[in-house]
Design a protein around this motif. Structure first.
Motif, PDB file in Angstrom:
ATOM      1  N   GLU B   3      13.195  38.248  -4.836  1.00  0.00           N
ATOM      2  CA  GLU B   3      14.402  38.643  -4.129  1.00  0.00           C
ATOM      3  C   GLU B   3      14.716  39.948  -4.639  1.00  0.00           C
ATOM      4  O   GLU B   3      14.602  40.114  -5.985  1.00  0.00           O
ATOM      5  N   LYS B   4      15.200  40.670  -3.778  1.00  0.00           N
ATOM      6  CA  LYS B   4      15.723  42.069  -4.324  1.00  0.00           C
ATOM      7  C   LYS B   4      16.780  42.530  -3.639  1.00  0.00           C
ATOM      8  O   LYS B   4      16.988  42.344  -2.188  1.00  0.00           O
ATOM      9  N   GLN B   5      17.899  43.340  -4.157  1.00  0.00           N
ATOM     10  CA  GLN B   5      18.895  43.828  -3.452  1.00  0.00           C
ATOM     11  C   GLN B   5      18.703  45.147  -3.774  1.00  0.00           C
ATOM     12  O   GLN B   5      18.310  45.681  -4.507  1.00  0.00           O
ATOM     13  N   PRO B  15      22.250  44.195   2.112  1.00  0.00           N
ATOM     14  CA  PRO B  15      21.620  43.143   1.370  1.00  0.00           C
ATOM     15  C   PRO B  15      20.338  42.483   1.924  1.00  0.00           C
ATOM     16  O   PRO B  15      20.503  41.752   2.870  1.00  0.00           O
ATOM     17  N   TYR B  16      19.380  43.108   1.776  1.00  0.00           N
ATOM     18  CA  TYR B  16      18.086  42.504   2.333  1.00  0.00           C
ATOM     19  C   TYR B  16      17.027  41.566   1.271  1.00  0.00           C
ATOM     20  O   TYR B  16      17.429  41.982   0.079  1.00  0.00           O
ATOM     21  N   ARG B  17      16.297  40.885   1.730  1.00  0.00           N
ATOM     22  CA  ARG B  17      15.667  39.934   0.668  1.00  0.00           C
ATOM     23  C   ARG B  17      13.965  40.142   1.213  1.00  0.00           C
ATOM     24  O   ARG B  17      13.734  40.136   2.386  1.00  0.00           O
ATOM     25  N   ASP B  19      10.750  38.552   0.867  1.00  0.00           N
ATOM     26  CA  ASP B  19       9.834  37.354   0.829  1.00  0.00           C
ATOM     27  C   ASP B  19       8.811  37.562   0.691  1.00  0.00           C
ATOM     28  O   ASP B  19       7.814  37.609   1.713  1.00  0.00           O
ATOM     29  N   CYS B  25      10.658  40.575   5.365  1.00  0.00           N
ATOM     30  CA  CYS B  25      11.790  41.535   4.883  1.00  0.00           C
ATOM     31  C   CYS B  25      13.043  40.788   5.699  1.00  0.00           C
ATOM     32  O   CYS B  25      12.761  40.773   6.902  1.00  0.00           O
TER      33      CYS B  25
END
Lengths: 86, 422
Positions: B3-5, B15-17, B19, B25
């Protein structure tokens, strides 16, 4: 009893040339972008069904109505971006 | 799952994630992926060419569907209840994704007017096809309808939208949208979100010189986000981070509309156009990437053969949000591409259930395009990506043919496409 006959005749000029349709499709293939013929097929689909034609089998001997030929010519012009010469 | 902000971005707080496991995305539970303006406009034009089907309602409705679902999830996830902040976040996401710029401050709960000189579709249409004779921003219409409903906590289908001027037209210098509370003037679809994803079991891949994981990490970390106008000019194209389910919905509704009216002939008419959109994408986006300074710096130094070039682009494709791409066997004569959770099949099954035929049209066109670029177009020589080159490469359609060997959409575990030299 009188029977009224309403016969209409088409002059030679009014009848489409037998291979006009094929010439138009061929012109689109040669002068249009990739898959221009697929676009032409999509645009004409309802008329093609009404006409009873199988689009991918159109050949030099395929005949069609004037209405179909006009529609094909008009779509060809739009897709290629130049006036269709046939 | 990583996970990454986007904390490192100066101008965006979307706020994307990422996967990585499923190569997705995700923003607000909606999968988003990269595609270029060539693909976006070609796909829309193909659909609108069939003017005997009423496509505008689903072109708009598909965007309302994804925007409403996403904004609802997003507002809830980041706990934004305030109208002003909701508008700000939505506008920021619009710009981040490369859709253009929108100031939502002018709309109220009852509706309003929104205008912009920068809309991706209008800019893209003009760039690719020249002036349009009608508005083209159906995506924005739907996006506004869905977003307005989410901002004001209204039920999904609560707004109608009309694009009253469009910059794609010669006469208009901006795009303007009129939003009204009331009955929608578009098709209403149930959002499907991520769909059913699977545990990937990557297949063994023949030895090559490409660092797949390194490329995935590097490309995923690139800041490919909207500029001040909300556009993403990169690799010689305008990119967008588009909703996977938007593409899916409009492609499959198009196919269904044709098959409902004309049976199998309708599917046969739709298919080559949808595959061609994939060709267009491969030529322009893959071509642009493989001739870019980023490619030269990051990937090219390790490439020892043309097969490596194929692997290099497949590695990049893994970061586009299209699913997990693999090329177990690569050769000039025949290459096998395996896609785990390809977004088209996942979307189809979530929307309509199993299909009786493959629907991975983008993938099919893209893999043929890639093979043509590497083995016929000699992309390593950095050709100019002109329409003439495109026609030369693809028009003959005699170099490579694709065969879909398995399809997730039809019930197989993965989608496998073999591309063979003719």
């Amino acid at each position: 009893m009188k029977i009224a006959l309403n016969l209409t005749y088409k002059t030679e000029e009014e009848l489409p040339m037998p291979n006009s349709l094929f010439k138009i499709v061929d012109w689109v293939e040669k002068n249009g972008e990739v898959q221009s013929v697929a676009r032409l097929r999509a645009k004409l689909l309802p008329l093609t069904c009404k006409e009873g034609l199988i689009f991918h089998q159109i050949g030099p001997d395929t005949n069609c109505s004037n209405q179909y030929l006009d529609a094909c010519r008009s779509a060809a012009t739009e897709i290629v971006g130049n006036k269709c010469p046939f | 799952m990583a996970e990454k902000q986007t904390k490192n971005m100066k101008t965006y707080s979307v706020p994307y994630r990422l996967d990585f496991e499923h190569r997705r995305c995700v923003v607000g539970d909606e999968p988003m992926l990269f595609h270029c303006h060539h693909y976006n406009t070609f796909l829309q034009r193909s659909i609108e060419d069939a003017d005997y089907i009423d496509s505008q309602p689903f072109l708009v409705g598909a965007a309302a569907e994804v925007a409403y679902a996403q904004m609802q999830n997003l507002f809830s996830a980041v706990n934004v209840g305030d109208e002003k902040r909701r508008k700000q976040l939505a506008g920021e996401l619009f710009r981040w994704a490369g859709f253009g710029s929108l100031d939502l401050g002018t709309i109220k709960e009852t509706g309003g007017t929104v205008s912009t000189p920068h809309s991706h579709y209008a800019v893209a249409w003009k760039s690719k096809f020249g002036d349009s004779n009608r508005p083209v921003c159906h995506f924005v219409e739907g996006w506004l309808a869905g977003t307005a409903a989410a901002i004001y906590n209204q039920p999904f289908a609560s707004y109608s939208v009309e694009e009253t001027s469009c910059k794609s037209k010669h006469s208009d210098n901006k795009c303007e949208f009129s939003i009204r509370q009331g009955k929608p003037n578009w098709s209403v679809f149930n959002p499907v979100g991520m769909g059913q994803l699977h545990d990937h079991k990557p297949l063994p891949v023949e030895k090559n010189n490409v660092d797949y994981d390194g490329i995935l990490n590097a490309v995923s970390g690139m800041e490919l986000v909207g500029d001040q106008n909300g556009l993403i000019p990169a690799f010689g194209v305008y990119l967008t981070r588009m909703y996977a389910n938007y593409y899916n919905r409009i492609s499959f509704e198009f196919e269904h509309a044709l098959s409902n009216k004309f049976g199998k002939e309708g599917i046969d008419v739709a298919r080559p156009l949808l595959v061609e959109a994939g060709h267009v994408c491969a030529f322009n986006t893959f071509g642009g990437i493989m001739t870019s300074p980023e490619w030269d710096a990051l990937i090219k130094p390790n490439l020892k053969s043309k097969e490596d070039w194929v692997h290099g682009m497949v590695a990049v494709a893994n970061s586009l949000g299209w699913g997990r791409w693999q090329a177990p066997h690569v050769s000039e004569k025949e290459t096998e591409f395996v896609i785990h959770d390809d977004y088209e099949s996942v979307g189809y099954r979530a929307m309509y259930g199993k299909c009786d035929h493959s629907v991975s049209y983008l993938a099919e066109g893209a893999v043929i395009g890639l093979m043509n670029l590497v083995y016929v177009g000699k992309v390593h020589n950095k050709p100019a990506f002109t329409p003439e080159f495109y026609n030369d490469l693809f028009k003959r359609n005699t170099y490579y043919k694709a065969e879909v060997v398995s399809s997730l959409a039809t019930g197989d575990k993965v989608t496998t496409i073999k591309v063979k030299k003719v």
